[in-house]
Design a protein around this motif. Structure first.
Motif, short mmCIF file in Angstrom:
data_model
loop_
_atom_site.label_atom_id
_atom_site.label_comp_id
_atom_site.label_asym_id
_atom_site.label_seq_id
_atom_site.Cartn_x
_atom_site.Cartn_y
_atom_site.Cartn_z
N SER A 135 0.87 -1.17 0.00
CA SER A 135 0.00 0.00 0.00
C SER A 135 0.92 1.24 0.00
N ASP A 136 0.38 2.36 -0.50
CA ASP A 136 1.20 3.58 -0.48
C ASP A 136 0.98 4.37 0.82
N ARG A 137 0.26 3.76 1.76
CA ARG A 137 -0.04 4.42 3.03
C ARG A 137 1.24 4.88 3.73
N GLU A 138 1.17 6.10 4.25
CA GLU A 138 2.33 6.70 4.90
C GLU A 138 2.77 5.93 6.16
N PRO A 158 6.11 3.17 0.57
CA PRO A 158 6.50 4.51 1.00
C PRO A 158 8.01 4.66 1.20
N GLY A 214 6.63 -1.12 4.02
CA GLY A 214 5.36 -0.39 4.13
C GLY A 214 4.27 -1.29 4.67
N TYR A 215 3.03 -0.85 4.48
CA TYR A 215 1.88 -1.69 4.81
C TYR A 215 1.59 -2.57 3.60
N THR A 244 -1.15 -4.27 0.95
CA THR A 244 -2.46 -3.84 0.45
C THR A 244 -3.53 -4.47 1.34
N GLU A 245 -4.75 -3.92 1.28
CA GLU A 245 -5.80 -4.38 2.20
C GLU A 245 -6.01 -5.89 2.13
#
Ligand code: IYR
Length: 229
Positions: A47-50, A129, A205-206, A208-209
């Motif tokens: 995920s691109d989540r910060e 990220p 990073g995280y 994906t969902e």
């Protein structure tokens, strides 16, 4: 002087005062650690989540607690979050990977990778990220330009990367030990000094969902150990 300190042959030592556990507690702790480590999986769908910068700082400092030859800590962790630099890295990595998958890797190798479903495309290099690029330092350079030896550099940096992956897992994040080959383009893009060689590229990073990872079996104890009792 701190009462925990003692000078031995002119060098400062500190008292290494640790808790000692009874066997039952050791069994419980080691089982718990095994269960937790066994949950770590390599992930390719980011995920691109910060992610807070301090988490990455702590992860790097945890990696840097690894033992190293003569305590030289012969590593540099380059942390890339800049989107333009990530894009440059993706372009160069995919160029090399395309060449590898189409002609450099043996049929056996390509076959071995099929269950993992990897290919030359590396979108995660732009999506994750943070990219942590680990460089090993073949030697150190003093401020006045002199070369200083490092020892057991591959072993030391490998151990530090193991610690790094465990620290990433502890933070609840995921990583991929990506090995574009050859990796010299990383030295160029990041302008690294001549004493450093790229070692691993680790997107962090995280996931994906909804993320699927290959259904792997880990080898049982009998297959990974021989006991001489
Ligand atoms: N370096 C390539 C290929 C690759 C090689 C191995 I061994 C892997 O376990 C996974 C991939 C890549 O990163 O896709």
């Amino acid at each position: 002087m701190d009462e925990r300190e003692k000078i031995i042959n002119g060098y400062p030592f500190i008292n290494y005062d640790r808790d000692v556990y009874p066997p039952s507690k050791m069994i419980e702790l080691s089982r718990e650690f095994l269960r937790w480590m066994n949950e770590r999986r390599t992930v390719r769908d980011f995920s691109d989540r910060e992610v807070p910068k301090e988490v990455i700082e702590n992860i790097l400092l945890a990696a840097s607690t690894a033992p190293s030859g003569a305590h030289k800590q012969p590593w540099t962790f380059c942390v890339v979050s800049n989107p333009e630099i990530k894009s440059m890295i993706r372009i160069e990595a995919e160029k090399e990977e395309q060449e590898s998958y189409s002609s450099r890797m043996s049929d056996e190798w390509i076959n071995d990778l099929r269950p993992l479903q990897t290919d030359w495309q590396k979108p995660f290099l732009e999506i994750a990220p943070y990219l942590i690029i680990v460089f090993k330092k073949a030697y150190d350079i003093t401020p006045d330009g002199k070369k200083k030896n490092n020892y057991y550099v591959n072993e030391s940096v490998g151990i530090a990367c193991g610690f790094l992956l465990a620290a990433i897992h502890k933070a609840g994040l995921v990583a991929l030990t990506h090995t574009p080959s050859p990796m010299n383009f990383l030295s160029k893009i990041l302008g690294r000094p001549e004493n450093e060689r790229p070692y691993l590229l680790i997107p962090v990073g995280y996931p994906t969902e909804e993320t699927f990872v290959p259904k792997l079996q880990r080898k049982p104890l009998e297959a990974i150990s021989d006991w001489y009792e």
